[in-house]
Design an enzyme around this catalytic site. Structure first.
Site, PDB file in Angstrom:
ATOM      1  CD  GLN A   1       6.377 -19.262 -11.558  1.00  0.00           C
ATOM      2  OE1 GLN A   1       6.729 -21.012 -11.818  1.00  0.00           O
ATOM      3  NE2 GLN A   1       6.879 -18.644 -12.851  1.00  0.00           N
TER       4      GLN A   1
ATOM      5  CG  ASP B   1      -7.183 -27.618  -1.313  1.00  0.00           C
ATOM      6  OD1 ASP B   1      -6.641 -26.607  -1.225  1.00  0.00           O
ATOM      7  OD2 ASP B   1      -8.143 -28.463  -1.983  1.00  0.00           O
TER       8      ASP B   1
END
Length: 180
Positions: free
Chosen positions: A30, A107
């Site tokens: 976000q 990741d």
């Protein structure tokens, strides 16, 4: 990213103006999506609008992860916008929020999105469901087993390899349209 940059602020324009036009898939959280789109995300429709702005810069597909929306504190939301969905359309996945903070989720998320994006091009329902089923399983295993065994919150990737390669889908992604 907890609302902070890990690169100098001047890099944002380089990502937005130089790299995104060449991207098949952009996977911001976000905070990153707000920076790249230069807009505030407050709900699912504004998440769509932010993703659409990133696509207008040249990206083909955008998945905004880790949405924290007002009134949805028990959930982490994900929105996908891209080729083949249609104007005003997006896929949404709501995930139950698990307690704790875990190192490496972003990741893992990007890696899994890329894997499933390659295996299921354009099928955002499958891409989201498989990616986030795996992540939810890894976080659950880490929270219930890893932190007890090791005392840290580094993701239990090796122990979770079965859930990563063959995800058990519990939450369904739904196709939505902006309510304008």
């Amino acid at each position: 990213d907890n609302g902070k940059l890990y690169v100098p602020e001047s890099f944002i324009s380089i990502y937005r103006d130089k790299l995104i036009p060449h991207a098949a898939l952009v996977t911001p959280n976000q905070f990153e999506a707000e920076k790249l789109s230069e807009s505030k995300i407050t709900d699912l429709d504004s998440a769509y609008e932010a993703a659409a702005k990133i696509i207008q810069k040249g990206a083909k597909n955008v998945v905004i992860t880790s949405l924290e929306l007002k009134g949805r504190e028990d959930y982490v939301d994900v929105v996908a916008v891209g080729e083949g969905i249609g104007k005003g359309g997006y896929y949404h996945l709501a995930l139950p929020r698990q307690p704790g903070k875990y190192s490496g989720c972003g990741d893992l998320c990007t890696a899994l999105l890329l894997v499933w994006f390659t295996k299921h091009p354009g099928n955002f329902k499958a891409i989201l469901e498989k990616t986030f089923a795996s992540i939810q399983s890894v976080i659950h295993r880490t929270r219930t087993q890893g932190t007890k065994r090791c005392g840290w919150t580094e993701l239990e990737l090796i122990a979770s390899r079965g859930e990563i390669t063959l995800p058990n889908i519990k939450q369904q992604a739904t196709q939505c349209y902006v309510s304008s």
